[in-house]
Design a protein around this motif. Sequence first.
Motif, short mmCIF file in Angstrom:
data_model
loop_
_atom_site.label_atom_id
_atom_site.label_comp_id
_atom_site.label_asym_id
_atom_site.label_seq_id
_atom_site.Cartn_x
_atom_site.Cartn_y
_atom_site.Cartn_z
N CYS A 182 0.83 -1.21 0.00
CA CYS A 182 0.00 0.00 0.00
C CYS A 182 0.86 1.26 0.00
N ARG A 183 1.89 1.26 0.81
CA ARG A 183 2.79 2.43 0.85
C ARG A 183 3.50 2.62 -0.48
N ARG A 184 3.89 1.50 -1.10
CA ARG A 184 4.60 1.61 -2.37
C ARG A 184 3.67 2.09 -3.48
N ILE A 185 2.45 1.61 -3.49
CA ILE A 185 1.48 2.08 -4.49
C ILE A 185 1.29 3.58 -4.36
N ARG A 186 1.13 4.02 -3.12
CA ARG A 186 0.88 5.45 -2.91
C ARG A 186 2.10 6.29 -3.29
N MET A 187 3.30 5.76 -3.07
CA MET A 187 4.50 6.48 -3.44
C MET A 187 4.64 6.58 -4.96
N LEU A 188 4.37 5.50 -5.67
CA LEU A 188 4.57 5.45 -7.10
C LEU A 188 3.42 6.08 -7.90
N CYS A 189 2.22 6.00 -7.36
CA CYS A 189 1.04 6.54 -8.06
C CYS A 189 0.22 7.39 -7.08
N PRO A 190 0.73 8.54 -6.72
CA PRO A 190 0.12 9.34 -5.66
C PRO A 190 -1.30 9.82 -5.96
N LYS A 191 -1.67 9.91 -7.22
CA LYS A 191 -3.00 10.45 -7.56
C LYS A 191 -4.02 9.37 -7.91
N ALA A 192 -3.59 8.13 -7.95
CA ALA A 192 -4.48 7.06 -8.41
C ALA A 192 -5.55 6.70 -7.39
N LYS A 193 -6.74 6.42 -7.88
CA LYS A 193 -7.76 5.77 -7.06
C LYS A 193 -7.37 4.30 -6.97
N VAL A 194 -7.32 3.75 -5.78
CA VAL A 194 -6.85 2.37 -5.60
C VAL A 194 -7.98 1.51 -5.05
N ILE A 195 -8.22 0.39 -5.73
CA ILE A 195 -9.29 -0.53 -5.36
C ILE A 195 -8.69 -1.90 -5.10
N PHE A 196 -8.94 -2.44 -3.93
CA PHE A 196 -8.46 -3.78 -3.60
C PHE A 196 -9.62 -4.77 -3.72
N ALA A 197 -9.41 -5.85 -4.47
CA ALA A 197 -10.42 -6.89 -4.63
C ALA A 197 -10.15 -8.03 -3.65
N THR A 198 -11.13 -8.41 -2.89
CA THR A 198 -10.95 -9.52 -1.95
C THR A 198 -10.77 -10.83 -2.70
N SER A 199 -10.05 -11.76 -2.07
CA SER A 199 -9.84 -13.08 -2.67
C SER A 199 -11.15 -13.84 -2.75
N THR A 200 -11.30 -14.58 -3.81
CA THR A 200 -12.56 -15.28 -4.08
C THR A 200 -12.64 -16.62 -3.36
N PRO A 201 -13.84 -17.09 -3.06
CA PRO A 201 -14.00 -18.37 -2.37
C PRO A 201 -13.67 -19.55 -3.29
N VAL A 202 -13.37 -20.68 -2.68
CA VAL A 202 -13.03 -21.89 -3.42
C VAL A 202 -14.04 -22.99 -3.11
#
Length: 215
Positions: free
Chosen positions: A94-114
């Motif tokens: 998360c810190r690296r994403i914010r450092m490299l893409c400071p203006k991006a909207k970031v969406i995390f997708a939860t892992s899917t069930p098996v």
Amino acid sequence: MKKIVLLGDSIRMGYDKYVKMALEDSAEVYSPKENCRFTPYVLRYLHSWLKESTFGEETDCIHWNAGLWDCLDLFDDGPTVPLELYEQYMHRICRRIRMLCPKAKVIFATSTPVNEAGYKNPQKTRRENRVIRQYNEVAIKVVTRYGFFVNDLYSLLENAPLHWFSDNKTHYYTKEGTKAITEKVVSAIAQHVEVAPKEINYTTFFPENKEEIGF
């Protein structure tokens, strides 16, 4: 044209090309050709994938996931990346994403069930939904702390019928599964980025090649 990056494991590799189709009139969409695997791998190669996208700090949105490889249990030895270590890696990503893409909207997708019953093999490879939910809970706690958004793919597929699975255990490379996930991903992106999705014709759907993607 908006600039969107899709990152993630083999679940992502089942829907990314359809997201590209849906957004082709209003966004440039990049995704790595390789499986992004578990959190240590994402941390190691995140900057490389972003460089390959050529979007740089102009990236408008990053939609990503990591967790199914982390919680994979091989030979009854426990999760590949223990939960507490997974949490540490999530913070670092998360810190690296914010450092490299400071203006991006970031969406995390939860892992899917098996489908747990499908995990029957000599290597004792196992994923359990109970464990996947634990990893998802930790991930949600971390990403929301950084102001990222959550796309809950786990809840979307929690009660999915068995015929939506293409391999009887992990992947949803069927027309029904792919359509459901693609629409959810496109909707999540459109909620935070100004894009104009178009309808996809799934009559020409063909499943992904699991051997080329990995698990």
